[in-house]
Design an enzyme around this catalytic site. Structure first.
Site, PDB file in Angstrom:
ATOM      1  N   HIS A  74      22.964  29.648  55.001  1.00 58.49           N
ATOM      2  CA  HIS A  74      22.028  29.054  53.826  1.00 58.49           C
ATOM      3  C   HIS A  74      22.253  27.779  53.129  1.00 58.49           C
ATOM      4  O   HIS A  74      23.514  27.476  53.129  1.00 58.49           O
ATOM      5  CB  HIS A  74      22.390  30.328  52.863  1.00 58.49           C
ATOM      6  CG  HIS A  74      21.331  31.416  53.065  1.00 58.49           C
ATOM      7  ND1 HIS A  74      21.254  32.551  52.336  1.00 58.49           N
ATOM      8  CD2 HIS A  74      20.521  31.858  54.357  1.00 58.49           C
ATOM      9  CE1 HIS A  74      20.823  33.263  52.762  1.00 58.49           C
ATOM     10  NE2 HIS A  74      20.455  32.914  54.068  1.00 58.49           N
ATOM     11  N   TYR A 203      20.322  34.504  42.053  1.00 62.77           N
ATOM     12  CA  TYR A 203      21.145  34.867  41.054  1.00 62.77           C
ATOM     13  C   TYR A 203      20.332  34.730  39.719  1.00 62.77           C
ATOM     14  O   TYR A 203      19.772  33.747  39.312  1.00 62.77           O
ATOM     15  CB  TYR A 203      22.303  33.857  40.757  1.00 62.77           C
ATOM     16  CG  TYR A 203      23.336  33.969  41.958  1.00 62.77           C
ATOM     17  CD1 TYR A 203      23.063  33.048  43.346  1.00 62.77           C
ATOM     18  CD2 TYR A 203      24.478  34.427  41.686  1.00 62.77           C
ATOM     19  CE1 TYR A 203      24.037  33.350  44.245  1.00 62.77           C
ATOM     20  CE2 TYR A 203      25.627  34.455  42.808  1.00 62.77           C
ATOM     21  CZ  TYR A 203      25.392  33.888  44.004  1.00 62.77           C
ATOM     22  OH  TYR A 203      26.431  33.836  45.046  1.00 62.77           O
ATOM     23  N   PRO A 294      33.156  38.498  41.086  1.00 64.33           N
ATOM     24  CA  PRO A 294      32.509  38.333  42.314  1.00 64.33           C
ATOM     25  C   PRO A 294      31.491  37.153  42.130  1.00 64.33           C
ATOM     26  O   PRO A 294      30.758  36.558  43.216  1.00 64.33           O
ATOM     27  CB  PRO A 294      32.036  39.567  42.729  1.00 64.33           C
ATOM     28  CG  PRO A 294      31.847  40.480  41.413  1.00 64.33           C
ATOM     29  CD  PRO A 294      32.976  39.751  40.591  1.00 64.33           C
ATOM     30  N   LYS A 298      33.892  33.864  45.808  1.00 68.71           N
ATOM     31  CA  LYS A 298      35.276  33.262  46.084  1.00 68.71           C
ATOM     32  C   LYS A 298      36.226  34.056  46.604  1.00 68.71           C
ATOM     33  O   LYS A 298      37.210  33.534  47.209  1.00 68.71           O
ATOM     34  CB  LYS A 298      35.632  32.353  44.966  1.00 68.71           C
ATOM     35  CG  LYS A 298      34.939  31.239  44.657  1.00 68.71           C
ATOM     36  CD  LYS A 298      34.820  29.878  45.736  1.00 68.71           C
ATOM     37  CE  LYS A 298      33.852  28.750  45.385  1.00 68.71           C
ATOM     38  NZ  LYS A 298      32.875  29.165  46.723  1.00 68.71           N
ATOM     39  N   TYR A 386      30.575  25.948  45.032  1.00 72.96           N
ATOM     40  CA  TYR A 386      29.795  27.143  45.786  1.00 72.96           C
ATOM     41  C   TYR A 386      30.075  26.898  47.169  1.00 72.96           C
ATOM     42  O   TYR A 386      30.567  27.779  47.892  1.00 72.96           O
ATOM     43  CB  TYR A 386      28.354  27.042  45.452  1.00 72.96           C
ATOM     44  CG  TYR A 386      28.018  28.541  45.787  1.00 72.96           C
ATOM     45  CD1 TYR A 386      27.920  29.651  45.066  1.00 72.96           C
ATOM     46  CD2 TYR A 386      27.279  28.863  47.049  1.00 72.96           C
ATOM     47  CE1 TYR A 386      27.209  30.754  45.388  1.00 72.96           C
ATOM     48  CE2 TYR A 386      26.586  29.885  47.609  1.00 72.96           C
ATOM     49  CZ  TYR A 386      26.704  30.996  46.569  1.00 72.96           C
ATOM     50  OH  TYR A 386      26.397  32.283  47.150  1.00 72.96           O
TER      51      TYR A 386
HETATM   52  P1  FAD Z   1      41.995  43.228  51.099  1.00 70.07           P
HETATM   53  O1  FAD Z   1      40.837  43.179  51.663  1.00 70.07           O
HETATM   54  O2  FAD Z   1      42.107  44.281  49.847  1.00 70.07           O
HETATM   55  O3  FAD Z   1      43.035  43.912  52.189  1.00 70.07           O
HETATM   56  C1  FAD Z   1      44.338  44.316  51.464  1.00 70.07           C
HETATM   57  C2  FAD Z   1      44.615  45.393  52.829  1.00 70.07           C
HETATM   58  O4  FAD Z   1      46.049  45.945  52.132  1.00 70.07           O
HETATM   59  C3  FAD Z   1      43.904  46.644  52.622  1.00 70.07           C
HETATM   60  O5  FAD Z   1      43.218  46.951  53.962  1.00 70.07           O
HETATM   61  C4  FAD Z   1      44.686  47.761  51.939  1.00 70.07           C
HETATM   62  O6  FAD Z   1      44.340  49.082  52.562  1.00 70.07           O
HETATM   63  C5  FAD Z   1      46.162  47.198  52.677  1.00 70.07           C
HETATM   64  N1  FAD Z   1      47.343  47.867  51.936  1.00 70.07           N
HETATM   65  C6  FAD Z   1      47.206  47.934  50.515  1.00 70.07           C
HETATM   66  N2  FAD Z   1      48.618  48.348  50.362  1.00 70.07           N
HETATM   67  C7  FAD Z   1      49.292  48.443  51.244  1.00 70.07           C
HETATM   68  C8  FAD Z   1      50.711  48.856  51.685  1.00 70.07           C
HETATM   69  N3  FAD Z   1      51.624  49.459  50.794  1.00 70.07           N
HETATM   70  N4  FAD Z   1      50.901  48.937  53.028  1.00 70.07           N
HETATM   71  C9  FAD Z   1      49.991  48.567  54.095  1.00 70.07           C
HETATM   72  N5  FAD Z   1      48.891  48.131  53.778  1.00 70.07           N
HETATM   73  C10 FAD Z   1      48.523  48.056  52.356  1.00 70.07           C
HETATM   74  N6  FAD Z   1      34.607  37.221  47.880  1.00 70.07           N
HETATM   75  C11 FAD Z   1      34.032  36.335  48.331  1.00 70.07           C
HETATM   76  O7  FAD Z   1      34.709  35.401  48.856  1.00 70.07           O
HETATM   77  N7  FAD Z   1      32.701  36.509  48.480  1.00 70.07           N
HETATM   78  C12 FAD Z   1      32.023  37.499  48.018  1.00 70.07           C
HETATM   79  O8  FAD Z   1      30.622  37.414  48.450  1.00 70.07           O
HETATM   80  C13 FAD Z   1      32.466  38.608  47.497  1.00 70.07           C
HETATM   81  N8  FAD Z   1      31.855  39.790  47.104  1.00 70.07           N
HETATM   82  C14 FAD Z   1      32.490  40.809  46.787  1.00 70.07           C
HETATM   83  C15 FAD Z   1      31.772  42.004  46.551  1.00 70.07           C
HETATM   84  C16 FAD Z   1      32.514  43.339  46.202  1.00 70.07           C
HETATM   85  C17 FAD Z   1      31.526  44.297  45.825  1.00 70.07           C
HETATM   86  C18 FAD Z   1      33.917  43.171  46.220  1.00 70.07           C
HETATM   87  C19 FAD Z   1      34.726  44.382  45.902  1.00 70.07           C
HETATM   88  C20 FAD Z   1      34.651  42.065  46.540  1.00 70.07           C
HETATM   89  C21 FAD Z   1      34.064  40.938  46.912  1.00 70.07           C
HETATM   90  N9  FAD Z   1      34.551  39.830  47.155  1.00 70.07           N
HETATM   91  C22 FAD Z   1      33.766  38.703  47.612  1.00 70.07           C
HETATM   92  C23 FAD Z   1      36.244  39.656  47.307  1.00 70.07           C
HETATM   93  C24 FAD Z   1      36.762  40.267  48.692  1.00 70.07           C
HETATM   94  O9  FAD Z   1      36.388  41.204  49.312  1.00 70.07           O
HETATM   95  C25 FAD Z   1      38.277  40.122  48.374  1.00 70.07           C
HETATM   96  O10 FAD Z   1      38.732  38.860  48.000  1.00 70.07           O
HETATM   97  C26 FAD Z   1      38.942  40.088  49.933  1.00 70.07           C
HETATM   98  O11 FAD Z   1      38.706  41.533  50.533  1.00 70.07           O
HETATM   99  C27 FAD Z   1      40.558  39.862  49.779  1.00 70.07           C
HETATM  100  O12 FAD Z   1      41.008  40.047  51.168  1.00 70.07           O
HETATM  101  P2  FAD Z   1      42.619  40.504  51.202  1.00 70.07           P
HETATM  102  O13 FAD Z   1      42.632  40.517  52.716  1.00 70.07           O
HETATM  103  O14 FAD Z   1      43.353  39.523  50.246  1.00 70.07           O
HETATM  104  O15 FAD Z   1      42.571  41.853  50.418  1.00 70.07           O
HETATM  105  C1  DHB Z   2      27.494  38.626  47.817  1.00 66.07           C
HETATM  106  C2  DHB Z   2      28.546  38.888  47.108  1.00 66.07           C
HETATM  107  C3  DHB Z   2      28.791  37.846  45.944  1.00 66.07           C
HETATM  108  O1  DHB Z   2      29.942  38.041  44.892  1.00 66.07           O
HETATM  109  C4  DHB Z   2      28.131  36.727  45.743  1.00 66.07           C
HETATM  110  O2  DHB Z   2      28.283  35.881  44.665  1.00 66.07           O
HETATM  111  C5  DHB Z   2      26.957  36.770  46.620  1.00 66.07           C
HETATM  112  C6  DHB Z   2      26.906  37.458  47.442  1.00 66.07           C
HETATM  113  C7  DHB Z   2      27.402  39.431  48.812  1.00 66.07           C
HETATM  114  O3  DHB Z   2      28.104  40.861  48.801  1.00 66.07           O
HETATM  115  O4  DHB Z   2      26.390  39.230  49.415  1.00 66.07           O
END
Ligand code: FAD
Ligand code: DHB
Length: 402
Positions: A74, A203, A294, A298, A386
């Protein structure tokens, strides 16, 4: 039972899995411990927008093939308010940079498959209980698997265990500083089995609350609406969600396609930063160290940026013995983290309806929206943030602030 590796990675989210892949590419050993099952982490619906830098890193470690085939590039977004759409041509404003729409779930599947192919250890249903001896270069992760206790000895621990993990809590309270903000709203998200009604993300700011039309493919839509912070998903029938989406996204001559709802959940919104991101031989990365609301898309991208910088530092450390990269890890990450904090706060306040806001606040919000949609400089600033600021060390200092 005890075992040894160079880097113990706690958590198999995008941060932990990608770090494992980066280390393997440079011949370094790691063991990844994940509390949940493979099925669980591969089904968790989360982010969908990948910055250009994130896309580049995924390609570099050899997991870009399906993303390049199935992801959607995009080059802009729409801001919608007062029933009108305003296009922000991000690529035009950023010298050709763009974002990729590709689900986090798919990235996790690709990284898990890649890890298993390399034969490097990835252990599911292993729950890290403590991380210890952090002031030494022989730290240890104690974890339990199927009721048995294990020890994993290593040189470095990467705390990639998300916001609710154990690693951040191992940093002494008098060392760890925390910044936090809760928002008076949450996001209700649905995944719908229907082609998107738009070519690029919309948005929308609306008096009944924010709405976002995103997608996962040309056949599956992802949509969000602002709801109360303590709202119960049981209050939201599929039809009620669609009705709100129709109302908030409404625009003359535009129609929203409805389809079967495949998933529906509510996510609270908060901003959170923990400093420093390193304590002795423990390095925090991703959601373990910071959370953004969200709206700026980021969270996942920051997690990828953290482990890219950590990977560089570790390759240098195990390769030449220099700990220069590891020394600057926390500061280097936090510069980017705070930029993302500000951008995510900016997008959130510009687009949500804050029940605590007065009329003055609402006028400021409208003025900000008007400005972004009418000034090339304002739109370029939004676009630059962005699509994501460059990751390299050299460009972090390019403006003399590094
Ligand atoms: P996580 O994905 O949380 O992974 C951590 C892992 O550690 C998990 O699998 C967990 O089970 C494991 N864990 C926890 N405790 C333990 C333990 N004690 N022992 C072993 N394992 C453990 N970000 C974006 O950049 N763009 C987006 O569009 C966006 N949209 C989002 C929409 C939603 C609805 C949500 C909820 C989040 C969104 N995010 C977005 C944020 C993004 O999903 C997170 O920032 C991302 O998952 C971070 O990755 P991570 O690996 O740091 O953590
Ligand atoms: C999505 C999530 C976001 O937080 C965003 O800003 C844009 C798109 C998504 O899940 O597609």
């Amino acid at each position: 039972m005890s075992e040894r590796t160079q880097v113990a990675i706690v958590g198999a989210g995008p941060a932990g899995l990608l770090l494992g892949a980066l280390l393997h590419r440079h011949g370094l050993e790691s063991v990844i411990l994940e509390a949940r099952s493979r099925e669980y982490i591969e089904a968790r619906i989360r982010a969908g927008v990948l910055e250009q830098g994130t896309v580049d890193v995924l390609r570099e470690v050899g997991v870009g093939e399906r993303m390049d085939r199935e992801g959607l590039v995009h080059s802009g977004i729409y801001l919608r308010f007062d029933g009108s759409s305003h296009h922000i041509p991000m690529s035009e404003l950023t010298g050709g940079r763009s974002v990729m729409i590709y689900g986090q779930t798919e990235i996790v599947k690709d990284l898990v498959a890649h890890r298993l192919q390399t034969g490097m250890p990835l252990r599911f249903e292993c729950h890290a209980v403590t991380v210890d001896r952090l002031s030494s270069d022989q730290p240890v992760v104690r974890y339990s698997q199927g009721g048995t206790d294990h020890e994993l000895e290593c040189n470095i621990i990467a705390g990639c265990d998300g916001f609710h993990g154990v690693c951040r809590g191992a940093i002494p309270a008098d060392v760890l500083h925390v910044w936090e903000r809760e928002y008076p709203f949450a996001w209700l998200g649905i995944l719908a089995d229907v082609g998107p009604s738009t070519d690029e993300l919309i948005y929308a700011q609306h008096e009944q609350g924010f709405a976002l039309h995103s997608m996962r493919s040309l056949k599956v839509s992802r949509l969000y609406i602002q709801v109360e912070p303590d709202d119960d998903i049981a209050n939201w029938s599929d039809q009620r969600v669609w009705d709100q989406l129709h109302a908030r996204l409404a625009s003359e001559g535009w129609e929203l396609n409805e389809g079967p709802v495949l998933e529906k959940s509510i996510t609270p919104m908060r901003s959170f930063v923990a400093e420093p991101m390193r304590y002795g031989s423990l390095f925090l990365a991703g959601d373990a160290a910071h959370i953004v609301p969200p709206t700026g898309a980021k969270g996942l991208n920051l997690a990828v940026a953290d482990v890219t910088m950590l990977g560089e530092g570790l390759v240098e450390y195990f390769g030449s013995g220099s700990d220069a990269g590891l020394q600057e890890y926390s500061d280097r990450c936090l510069r980017r983290v705070w930029r993302a904090q500000h951008f995510s706060w900016f997008m959130t306040t510009m687009l949500h309806t804050n029940p605590r806001d007065d009329d003055y606040g609402r006028r400021l919000q409208r003025s900000q929206l008007d400005y972004v949609c009418s000034s090339q400089a304002a739109a370029a600033s939004l676009a630059e943030n962005y699509v994501g600021l460059p990751l390299t060390r050299a460009s972090a200092t390019a403006l003399g602030n590094g």
